[in-house]
Design a protein around this motif. Sequence first.
Motif, PDB file in Angstrom:
ATOM      1  N   LEU A  36     -13.485  19.775 -48.090  1.00 32.26           N
ATOM      2  CA  LEU A  36     -14.906  19.504 -47.867  1.00 32.26           C
ATOM      3  C   LEU A  36     -15.162  19.055 -46.430  1.00 32.26           C
ATOM      4  O   LEU A  36     -16.178  19.437 -45.824  1.00 32.26           O
ATOM      5  N   ILE A  37     -14.261  18.265 -45.868  1.00 38.23           N
ATOM      6  CA  ILE A  37     -14.414  17.851 -44.470  1.00 38.23           C
ATOM      7  C   ILE A  37     -14.285  19.062 -43.554  1.00 38.23           C
ATOM      8  O   ILE A  37     -15.031  19.218 -42.587  1.00 38.23           O
ATOM      9  N   GLU A  38     -13.340  19.941 -43.868  1.00 36.04           N
ATOM     10  CA  GLU A  38     -13.175  21.157 -43.073  1.00 36.04           C
ATOM     11  C   GLU A  38     -14.425  22.038 -43.162  1.00 36.04           C
ATOM     12  O   GLU A  38     -14.871  22.594 -42.162  1.00 36.04           O
ATOM     13  N   LEU A  39     -15.006  22.160 -44.353  1.00 30.79           N
ATOM     14  CA  LEU A  39     -16.237  22.942 -44.509  1.00 30.79           C
ATOM     15  C   LEU A  39     -17.392  22.311 -43.739  1.00 30.79           C
ATOM     16  O   LEU A  39     -18.235  23.017 -43.182  1.00 30.79           O
ATOM     17  N   ALA A  40     -17.445  20.979 -43.715  1.00 32.70           N
ATOM     18  CA  ALA A  40     -18.532  20.302 -42.993  1.00 32.70           C
ATOM     19  C   ALA A  40     -18.472  20.589 -41.501  1.00 32.70           C
ATOM     20  O   ALA A  40     -19.489  20.525 -40.810  1.00 32.70           O
TER      21      ALA A  40
END
Length: 121
Positions: free
Chosen positions: A67-71
Amino acid sequence: MNNKWTARIALCLAVLGFSLYGHIEKQNQITALRIELPDTVRQLKGIQEDNTRLHYEIEQFESPENLIELARHQEFSHMRHPLLKEVVSMPEGIAVQLSPREENPASSRRLLPLTVAKGAH
């Protein structure tokens, strides 16, 4: 008198024949289900394996690292985590008052705490 015995024996044989036919038909149905059972078990195992795989994929997708990578991607740059001052919490038991004509029986259920994030667009 001979005709009475013949009729009784014929009737008994007919009842016995129908009973045997019913029993054999039931055995045929059971055998058909036994033949289908291995295929059904194989399909069930395949569905369970797919379910396990999909659960793993969901967990991987929802992992904090992902999720951090997607953000960090450009298409998700508009999304952000709300600040603490932007979160409004309502204690349990507060309900919206409805007029008498709008009341519905579902409103009598126990209310759960509600957290709402407000943000400026």
